[in-house]
Design a protein around this motif. Structure first.
Motif, PDB file in Angstrom:
ATOM      1  N   GLY A 130       0.832  -1.196   0.000  1.00 19.57           N
ATOM      2  CA  GLY A 130       0.000   0.000   0.000  1.00 19.57           C
ATOM      3  C   GLY A 130       0.863   1.241   0.000  1.00 19.57           C
ATOM      4  O   GLY A 130       2.087   1.176  -0.146  1.00 19.57           O
ATOM      5  N   SER A 131       0.216   2.394   0.180  1.00 19.40           N
ATOM      6  CA  SER A 131       0.928   3.664   0.185  1.00 19.40           C
ATOM      7  C   SER A 131       0.348   4.572   1.256  1.00 19.40           C
ATOM      8  O   SER A 131      -0.835   4.471   1.582  1.00 19.40           O
ATOM      9  N   ASP A 132       1.190   5.452   1.774  1.00 20.34           N
ATOM     10  CA  ASP A 132       0.715   6.350   2.826  1.00 20.34           C
ATOM     11  C   ASP A 132      -0.064   7.554   2.286  1.00 20.34           C
ATOM     12  O   ASP A 132      -0.528   8.391   3.052  1.00 20.34           O
ATOM     13  N   ASN A 133      -0.215   7.647   0.956  1.00 23.97           N
ATOM     14  CA  ASN A 133      -1.019   8.737   0.391  1.00 23.97           C
ATOM     15  C   ASN A 133      -1.906   8.252  -0.762  1.00 23.97           C
ATOM     16  O   ASN A 133      -2.094   8.940  -1.758  1.00 23.97           O
ATOM     17  N   ASP A 134      -2.457   7.074  -0.613  1.00 22.79           N
ATOM     18  CA  ASP A 134      -3.352   6.498  -1.616  1.00 22.79           C
ATOM     19  C   ASP A 134      -4.789   6.894  -1.287  1.00 22.79           C
ATOM     20  O   ASP A 134      -5.305   6.543  -0.216  1.00 22.79           O
ATOM     21  N   ALA A 135      -5.439   7.604  -2.197  1.00 22.27           N
ATOM     22  CA  ALA A 135      -6.826   8.037  -1.973  1.00 22.27           C
ATOM     23  C   ALA A 135      -7.790   6.857  -1.955  1.00 22.27           C
ATOM     24  O   ALA A 135      -8.882   6.955  -1.390  1.00 22.27           O
ATOM     25  N   ALA A 136      -7.401   5.721  -2.536  1.00 24.20           N
ATOM     26  CA  ALA A 136      -8.287   4.553  -2.595  1.00 24.20           C
ATOM     27  C   ALA A 136      -8.270   3.731  -1.310  1.00 24.20           C
ATOM     28  O   ALA A 136      -9.194   2.960  -1.064  1.00 24.20           O
ATOM     29  N   ALA A 137      -7.235   3.890  -0.496  1.00 24.61           N
ATOM     30  CA  ALA A 137      -7.152   3.185   0.795  1.00 24.61           C
ATOM     31  C   ALA A 137      -6.029   3.807   1.613  1.00 24.61           C
ATOM     32  O   ALA A 137      -4.877   3.815   1.173  1.00 24.61           O
ATOM     33  N   SER A 138      -6.354   4.290   2.782  1.00 28.26           N
ATOM     34  CA  SER A 138      -5.338   4.870   3.660  1.00 28.26           C
ATOM     35  C   SER A 138      -4.347   3.786   4.087  1.00 28.26           C
ATOM     36  O   SER A 138      -4.629   2.588   3.989  1.00 28.26           O
ATOM     37  N   ALA A 139      -3.211   4.227   4.588  1.00 31.06           N
ATOM     38  CA  ALA A 139      -2.213   3.278   5.098  1.00 31.06           C
ATOM     39  C   ALA A 139      -2.808   2.438   6.226  1.00 31.06           C
ATOM     40  O   ALA A 139      -2.590   1.220   6.286  1.00 31.06           O
ATOM     41  N   LEU A 140      -3.580   3.078   7.097  1.00 34.09           N
ATOM     42  CA  LEU A 140      -4.212   2.355   8.199  1.00 34.09           C
ATOM     43  C   LEU A 140      -5.170   1.293   7.669  1.00 34.09           C
ATOM     44  O   LEU A 140      -5.159   0.150   8.135  1.00 34.09           O
ATOM     45  N   ARG A 141      -5.969   1.654   6.683  1.00 38.46           N
ATOM     46  CA  ARG A 141      -6.921   0.698   6.101  1.00 38.46           C
ATOM     47  C   ARG A 141      -6.170  -0.444   5.404  1.00 38.46           C
ATOM     48  O   ARG A 141      -6.566  -1.605   5.517  1.00 38.46           O
ATOM     49  N   ALA A 142      -5.109  -0.119   4.698  1.00 38.85           N
ATOM     50  CA  ALA A 142      -4.309  -1.166   4.048  1.00 38.85           C
ATOM     51  C   ALA A 142      -3.764  -2.141   5.082  1.00 38.85           C
ATOM     52  O   ALA A 142      -3.777  -3.363   4.868  1.00 38.85           O
ATOM     53  N   MET A 143      -3.304  -1.615   6.218  1.00 38.14           N
ATOM     54  CA  MET A 143      -2.803  -2.481   7.292  1.00 38.14           C
ATOM     55  C   MET A 143      -3.924  -3.347   7.869  1.00 38.14           C
ATOM     56  O   MET A 143      -3.709  -4.530   8.163  1.00 38.14           O
ATOM     57  N   ILE A 155       4.114  -0.685   3.400  1.00 36.58           N
ATOM     58  CA  ILE A 155       3.499   0.610   3.104  1.00 36.58           C
ATOM     59  C   ILE A 155       4.586   1.532   2.543  1.00 36.58           C
ATOM     60  O   ILE A 155       5.567   1.836   3.231  1.00 36.58           O
ATOM     61  N   LEU A 156       4.402   1.955   1.308  1.00 39.63           N
ATOM     62  CA  LEU A 156       5.368   2.826   0.643  1.00 39.63           C
ATOM     63  C   LEU A 156       5.087   4.287   0.986  1.00 39.63           C
ATOM     64  O   LEU A 156       3.946   4.661   1.263  1.00 39.63           O
ATOM     65  N   THR A 157       6.104   5.099   0.932  1.00 42.82           N
ATOM     66  CA  THR A 157       5.972   6.531   1.210  1.00 42.82           C
ATOM     67  C   THR A 157       5.745   7.287  -0.095  1.00 42.82           C
ATOM     68  O   THR A 157       6.537   7.157  -1.035  1.00 42.82           O
ATOM     69  N   GLY A 158       4.636   8.028  -0.142  1.00 40.64           N
ATOM     70  CA  GLY A 158       4.370   8.914  -1.275  1.00 40.64           C
ATOM     71  C   GLY A 158       4.164   8.229  -2.607  1.00 40.64           C
ATOM     72  O   GLY A 158       4.423   8.826  -3.652  1.00 40.64           O
ATOM     73  N   ALA A 159       3.677   7.006  -2.617  1.00 42.93           N
ATOM     74  CA  ALA A 159       3.532   6.249  -3.873  1.00 42.93           C
ATOM     75  C   ALA A 159       2.140   6.374  -4.499  1.00 42.93           C
ATOM     76  O   ALA A 159       1.887   5.783  -5.547  1.00 42.93           O
ATOM     77  N   GLY A 160       1.236   7.111  -3.846  1.00 46.21           N
ATOM     78  CA  GLY A 160      -0.102   7.282  -4.404  1.00 46.21           C
ATOM     79  C   GLY A 160      -0.808   5.951  -4.588  1.00 46.21           C
ATOM     80  O   GLY A 160      -0.702   5.056  -3.749  1.00 46.21           O
ATOM     81  N   HIS A 161      -1.497   5.814  -5.709  1.00 48.12           N
ATOM     82  CA  HIS A 161      -2.260   4.588  -5.986  1.00 48.12           C
ATOM     83  C   HIS A 161      -1.418   3.543  -6.743  1.00 48.12           C
ATOM     84  O   HIS A 161      -1.939   2.552  -7.239  1.00 48.12           O
TER      85      HIS A 161
END
Length: 193
Positions: A130-143, A155-161
């Motif tokens: 996942g990514s920490d700035n993905d509009a489709a799923a927050s990092a918390l939701r991905a976790m 969880i990648l930093t600044g990788a978007g979607h």
């Protein structure tokens, strides 16, 4: 992956993966790879997408690794929760990239028929990226999804979607995650031997 002829099944998300998307690049690069084609990429129907995945797994008895992006990740989870055991056994693992949270506020209406999000443990090894700035799923939701599905998480930093729009055309870094998943699969199979 040893002497086993592994095939790779690529599952794009909503609207498909265009020619310049990393999934298309990977399909051209990975031996024995194929894409799960959907009848309607713009108006996805959960039942149709799950059926298409089931058919793609059933059509070839070789062991496989699923490589899913966005809504493709949700499709994998829905399929795994109801697939026949003989087809589930063909799946050696799944790389789940940038899963789309179909329960999020503001989720596009076209995706809402994939809700509720599946929460069943996946019956095969998986790695969720996942990514920490993905509009489709927050990092918390991905976790949270990784925990529910039993997936290792990154969880990648600044990788978007993690798509073309976020600058991931070839996503060579992603092959490292695929390698990590395959190494985990091989370790588990050695432990079972």
């Amino acid at each position: 992956m040893g002497s086993e002829a592994i095939r790779y099944l690529i599952l794009p998300g909503w609207q498909g993966s265009p020619e310049e998307h990393w999934q298309s690049h990977w399909q051209r690069s990975l031996p024995n790879s194929a894409r799960v084609e959907q009848k309607d990429w713009l108006n996805p129907q959960r039942g149709d997408w799950v059926t298409a995945l089931n058919q793609a797994v059933a059509d070839d008895p070789r062991p496989l690794i699923l490589i899913a992006h966005s809504l493709g990740c949700v499709t994998v989870a829905h399929w795994a929760a109801q697939a026949p055991v003989e087809l589930l056994r063909r799946v050696r693992g799944a790389l789940l990239v940038a899963p789309a949270d179909v329960e999020r506020p503001g989720c596009p209406e076209a995706l809402q028929n994939f809700a509720p999000m599946p929460r069943d443990l996946l019956p095969f090894p998986s790695l969720l990226v996942g990514s920490d700035n993905d509009a489709a799923a927050s990092a918390l939701r991905a976790m949270e999804l990784a925990r529910a599905w039993g997936s290792e998480a990154a969880i990648l930093t600044g990788a978007g979607h993690i798509n073309v729009k976020s600058g991931h055309r070839y996503w060579e870094q992603g092959f490292g995650y695929l390698y990590r998943l395959q190494s985990r699969i091989e370790q588990q199979s050695r432990l079972r031997a």
